[in-house]
Scaffold this motif. Structure first.
Motif, PDB file in Angstrom:
ATOM      1  N   VAL A  52       0.849  -1.187   0.000  1.00  0.00           N
ATOM      2  CA  VAL A  52       0.000   0.000   0.000  1.00  0.00           C
ATOM      3  C   VAL A  52       0.884   1.236   0.000  1.00  0.00           C
ATOM      4  CG1 VAL A  52      -1.850   1.241   1.154  1.00  0.00           C
ATOM      5  CG2 VAL A  52      -1.743  -1.260   1.310  1.00  0.00           C
ATOM      6  N   LEU A  94      -1.307  -1.121  -4.150  1.00  0.00           N
ATOM      7  CA  LEU A  94      -2.437  -0.210  -4.022  1.00  0.00           C
ATOM      8  C   LEU A  94      -1.910   1.182  -3.740  1.00  0.00           C
ATOM      9  CD1 LEU A  94      -4.660  -2.371  -1.599  1.00  0.00           C
ATOM     10  CD2 LEU A  94      -4.409  -2.583  -4.082  1.00  0.00           C
ATOM     11  N   TYR A 112     -10.979   4.556 -10.243  1.00  0.00           N
ATOM     12  CA  TYR A 112      -9.783   3.722 -10.086  1.00  0.00           C
ATOM     13  C   TYR A 112      -9.253   3.302 -11.455  1.00  0.00           C
ATOM     14  CZ  TYR A 112     -13.148  -0.031 -11.017  1.00  0.00           C
ATOM     15  OH  TYR A 112     -14.127  -0.815 -11.591  1.00  0.00           O
ATOM     16  N   VAL A 123      -3.269  -0.986  -8.535  1.00  0.00           N
ATOM     17  CA  VAL A 123      -4.626  -0.463  -8.366  1.00  0.00           C
ATOM     18  C   VAL A 123      -4.482   0.957  -7.841  1.00  0.00           C
ATOM     19  CG1 VAL A 123      -6.851  -0.735  -7.224  1.00  0.00           C
ATOM     20  CG2 VAL A 123      -5.507  -2.769  -7.837  1.00  0.00           C
ATOM     21  N   VAL A 131      -9.450   3.466  -4.272  1.00  0.00           N
ATOM     22  CA  VAL A 131      -8.640   2.254  -4.133  1.00  0.00           C
ATOM     23  C   VAL A 131      -9.526   1.085  -3.714  1.00  0.00           C
ATOM     24  CG1 VAL A 131      -6.747   1.156  -2.876  1.00  0.00           C
ATOM     25  CG2 VAL A 131      -6.558   3.554  -3.569  1.00  0.00           C
ATOM     26  N   VAL A 135     -10.137  -2.396  -5.663  1.00  0.00           N
ATOM     27  CA  VAL A 135      -9.877  -3.719  -5.086  1.00  0.00           C
ATOM     28  C   VAL A 135     -11.066  -4.643  -5.306  1.00  0.00           C
ATOM     29  CG1 VAL A 135      -9.765  -4.912  -2.854  1.00  0.00           C
ATOM     30  CG2 VAL A 135      -8.114  -3.126  -3.415  1.00  0.00           C
TER      31      VAL A 135
END
Length: 707
Positions: A52, A94, A112, A123, A131, A135
Motif C-alpha cells: 500500500v 495499491l 480507479y 490499483v 482504491v 480492489v
C-alpha cells in the motif's frame, strides 16, 4: 472387528470434505477456493504480496479486503508488506493518486485504474475510496475467472451520490420490508456494534454505494435527539472505513415535537435557528454526516405547506442549516392530493415544475422512476427533463412492494434500465433519464440515485435469495448505468450461485425474463395499481372503496362496458402533455402506442384490434395466461440447474417459485374473471376458462389481507 470398523468409519468421516449449506449470508462476496487448479495457479503467481502506497484509513480497509479475498480464492495467505517487493516477485500495489490520473466523470476521486506494470498489478484510486472500489473490481475479476495478464481497467462513477434508503423504524420494524425486522438494533447502540453492520458496509462498498439513509422517510423525530445522534454516530464509525456516509430522514415538525417551539414554519427565525443548531450538534458528533432526506406534505406527513410555504422554502431552510457543513438536502417529490376528479399522474409535476431554479445549490429533488408509485412497469416520470435548473435524484425500489414481495422472483435491473435509458427528448434525441440524473444534460454539479433497500434481519439479508441480485444490480448501475442487465446478472450468478457455463446461461436467461413475466400475469398492457390494498399483495381490481380515491383500483383502470384504460390524452386528463412533443407523439396515438404503455394513456375498446393482431380483450387474456404459464417455465429452468447450485439454496428458490406459480394463477383468474364482467366476451381459444368463480377468487383477498 466391530471396533476396528467403527474407527475406520470415524477416520473416513473426518477426512471427508465438510460441505456447509449456503445460507446466503455472504451475498456475492464469496471468496471460496477457485476450483480450476490452473487458473488458481496463475492467480497465485500474480499475487505474491500486497503493498500500500499513500495510505489512508480506507486504503487500509482495501488492503485488508484484498488480503481476505485472495486467501479465500487462492487457498493461501498473501502478506501485506510495507513497500513493493523486489522485482523478481509479482504482487499487487495499491496507491492513492491524483484524480487526474483516473479517467471518468465528476466523480473521479472515487474512480480507479487497474493495470499490469512489469511484475506488479497496480490499483490506483483518486482517493482511498477509489482504491477500495478498485480492489473490489479486481476481486470481481478473479471471482468471475477473468484473465489478469495485460489487464487494463479503469472506471469512475457516473453519479456522485449513490445511496440506499432504508425505511426502518425505531421499534425495529421495516415499512415495506419483506426480509425480517430491521438490521439496526437501536436498543444495543451505541455500546454494542453487531458484526453484521461491517458486513453490510462491505457489501455496499463492493458495488460502489457511498451513502446510506438509515431510517424511514415517514420519519420519527427521535432520530434528531442527542440520544439517537449518539447511536447514529456509532454506525457512522463502522461505515467510515468503507467510504460510506450516513444520512437521516427527518420529521418536518421536529421543532415543535422535540424542540418545544410553537411552530415549524420554515421562514420563522426561531425555526431556522433550531435547525441550524441541530445540524451543528450532529456534525460535532459526525463530521462526515451526509445530510437530510425529507418527505413532507405527502400522505399525511407535515411540511412547509402547512404554513403556506412552498417545497423550495422548506428545502432551502434546511439547506441553509447544512450550509456551513458538507451536507445536502434530498427533498422527495412524491406528493399527491386526494382528488377523485384529478389524475395522480400529474400531481408531483404540477407542484414541482414551477419551483425549478428556486432551490439552493445543495438541494436535490428526489423523484421516483415513474409518476404513480413503483409499479411493475411505469412510463418515466415527467419531471425528468422538465426541471433543467434543479439536480434530480432518481429513486427506485429494491424492496418488492408491488412485485410479489419476497415470494416472487423478479430481477429488477431491466426495470431500472428501462427508466435510465428512456429518452425524455427535452433537448433533442438522446436526452435520456440517465443524463438528467448524472447531471450531464444540464451541467449540474450534484447528482444522485437512491434505492429503497430490500434488506432485513433474515440471515440471507433479502428474504428471497434471488432478491440479492436486485441489491447488487442497483449498486452496479448506480456506478455505471451503461452496463447491461444481462452482464450484471452474469456477474452476480457467477459470484453467488455457480460457475458452470450452461447453468449460468440458464439462470441469467430466467432472470432477464422474470420482470416481463411478472408484468404479464399481473398488470399487462399498461394496467397499474390494481393490487390488494394496505399491504399491496395480490390482485384486487374490483377495489372501489379505500381511504382515498387514488388508493382504489377502479380509479386507475377505468373499466366499463366500452373498454379499459386511463385516458391521459387531450380528451382525458391530458397528463401526456407533461412530456416533450416527441414523447407525446410516441405515446399519444392508441394505434401506434407501444402495447406496454397502451392502458397508461388510452381508454381502449374491448373489441379494438391491436398491433398484435388480437382485440384488446383477446390480447389481455393471452398475456394473463401466457404470463402465468411462464412461471412454470421458470420452475423448469430452475430445476435444470439443481446439480450445480447449493442444495439448500436451490430448494428455497424452488419452494418460492411454487408459491409464485400458485399466485400467478390467482392473479390470472382474478383479473380475467373481473374484467370479463365488463367485456362480456368468452375466454378465447386455446385457453380454458378458470375453474373457480370470481366470488371464490375474492375470498382469497380476504385471507391474504387479514381482513
Amino acid at each position: 472387528m466391530l471396533l476396528r470398523s467403527l474407527l475406520l468409519l470415524l477416520v473416513l468421516v473426518g477426512a471427508a470434505p465438510r460441505c456447509r449449506a449456503d445460507d446466503g449470508y455472504r451475498l456475492w462476496l464469496k471468496y471460496d477456493l477457485i476450483a480450476d487448479a490452473g487458473l488458481r495457479a496463475r492467480y497465485r503467481a500474480a499475487a505474491q504480496f500486497i503493498a500500500v502506497e499513500g495510505e489512508t484509513e480506507i486504503a487500509k480497509t482495501a488492503a485488508a479486503e484484498l488480503q481476505r479475498g485472495l486467501q479465500g480464492l487462492l487457498g493461501q495467505p498473501v502478506p501485506v508488506v510495507a513497500k513493493a517487493a523486489e522485482s523478481n516477485r509479482r504482487g499487487i500495489v495499491l496507491s492513492v493518486g491524483p484524480p487526474a490520473n483516473v479517467s471518468g466523470s465528476s466523480g473521479s476521486r472515487d474512480g480507479y485504474r487497474i493495470s499490469a506494470q512489469g511484475n506488479t498489478l497496480r490499483v490506483v484510486g483518486g482517493s482511498g475510496a477509489g482504491v477500495l472500489y478498485g480492489v473490489f473490481a479486481l476481486l470481481r475479476q478473479l471471482q468471475t475467472g477473468q484473465a489478469l495478464g495485460g489487464l487494463k481497467l479503469s472506471s469512475s462513477p457516473r453519479i456522485q451520490y449513490r445511496l440506499l434508503n432504508h425505511w426502518d423504524n425505531p421499534n425495529g420494524t421495516v415499512e415495506r420490508g419483506y426480509a425480517g425486522s430491521s438490521i439496526w438494533k437501536w436498543n444495543e447502540l451505541p455500546q454494542r456494534l453487531d458484526p453484521r453492520y461491517t458486513d453490510y458496509a462491505r457489501a455496499n462498498a463492493s458495488i460502489g454505494l457511498n451513502g446510506v439513509v438509515i431510517n424511514n422517510v415517514n420519519a420519527s423525530a427521535r432520530y434528531l435527539t442527542l440520544e439517537y445522534v449518539q447511536k447514529v454516530k456509532a454506525l457512522a464509525g463502522v461505515f467510515r472505513p468503507y467510504g460510506i456516509r450516513l444520512y437521516l430522514s427527518v420529521f418536518w415538525a421536529a421543532p415543535k415535537v422535540i424542540g418545544g417551539l410553537k411552530t415549524s414554519d420554515p421562514l420563522d427565525a426561531q425555526v431556522k435557528q433550531w435547525w441550524a443548531a441541530k445540524a451543528e450538534e450532529i456534525y460535532k458528533e459526525i463530521p462526515d454526516f451526509g445530510g437530510f432526506l425529507v418527505k413532507a406534505n405527502s400522505e399525511g406527513e407535515p411540511g412547509p405547506q402547512d404554513y403556506g410555504r412552498s417545497h423550495a422554502d422548506g428545502a432551502n431552510m434546511l439547506a441553509a442549516a447544512l450550509g456551513p457543513h458538507d451536507g445536502v438536502v434530498m427533498w422527495r417529490a412524491f406528493v399527491y392530493k386526494a382528488n377523485s376528479n384529478g389524475d395522480r399522474f400529474k400531481e408531483a409535476y404540477e407542484e414541482f415544475k414551477p419551483l425549478d431554479g428556486q432551490f439552493s445549490p445543495n438541494v436535490l429533488v428526489q423523484v421516483k422512476n415513474g409518476p404513480i408509485d413503483f409499479q411493475a412497469r411505469e412510463p418515466f416520470h415527467p419531471l425528468f427533463g422538465a426541471m433543467p435548473r434543479t439536480p434530480l435524484v432518481l429513486e427506485v425500489q429494491l424492496t418488492q412492494e408491488y412485485l410479489g414481495m419476497a415470494t416472487h422472483l423478479v430481477y429488477l435491473a431491466p426495470l431500472f434500465k428501462e427508466c435510465l435509458d428512456a429518452d425524455t427528448q427535452t433537448k433533442g434525441p438522446g436526452s435520456t433519464v440517465a443524463k438528467v440524473v448524472d447531471g450531464s444534460l444540464d451541467q449540474h454539479r450534484l447528482s444522485g440515485i437512491a434505492g429503497v433497500a430490500n434488506i432485513g434481519a433474515d440471515r440471507n439479508w433479502t428474504g428471497h435469495p434471488m432478491g440479492q441480485a436486485n441489491w447488487y444490480a442497483f449498486g452496479r448501475l448506480a456506478w455505471d448505468y451503461t452496463l447491461t442487465s444481462a452482464a450484471i446478472a452474469t456477474e452476480w450468478t457467477q459470484m453467488t450461485l455457480t460457475h458452470e457455463p450452461q447453468a449460468v446461461a440458464t439462470i441469467v436467461n430466467m432472470m432477464e425474463k422474470s420482470r416481463d413475466i411478472y408484468v404479464r400475469y399481473t398488470t399487462p398492457l399498461g394496467l397499474h395499481h390494481i393490487m390488494g390494498q394496505n399491504i399491496h399483495y395480490g390482485p384486487e381490481p374490483w377495489l372501489a372503496q379505500a381511504g382515498r380515491p387514488d388508493w382504489t383500483a377502479v380509479y386507475y383502470h377505468k373499466a366499463d362496458s366500452v373498454g379499459l384504460g386511463f385516458n391521459r390524452t387531450a380528451t382525458g386528463s391530458n397528463a401526456l402533455a407533461l412530456y416533450s412533443p416527441g414523447v407525446q407523439k410516441q405515446w399519444g396515438n392508441a394505434n401506434t402506442c407501444p402495447l406496454n404503455y397502451l392502458l397508461w394513456f388510452h381508454h381502449v375498446g374491448w373489441r379494438q384490434p391491436l398491433s398484435s393482431g388480437r382485440t384488446l380483450w383477446n390480447e389481455l387474456v393471452t398475456r394473463y395466461y401466457t404470463g402465468a404459464d411462464s412461471v412454470t417455465w421458470m420452475q423448469q429452468r430452475w430445476a435444470s440447474v439443481r446439480p450445480t447450485v447449493d442444495a439448500a439454496l436451490h430448494a428455497d428458490v424452488a419452494a418460492r417459485l411454487a408459491i409464485q406459480r400458485r399466485e400467478a394463477l390467482w392473479w390470472r383468474d382474478a383479473c380475467v374473471l373481473y374484467f370479463q364482467t365488463y367485456a362480456k366476451q368468452p375466454i378465447p381459444a386455446p385457453f380454458a376458462p378458470p375453474t373457480r368463480t370470481l366470488a371464490e377468487v375474492k375470498t382469497l383477498v380476504d385471507l391474504y389481507q387479514l381482513k
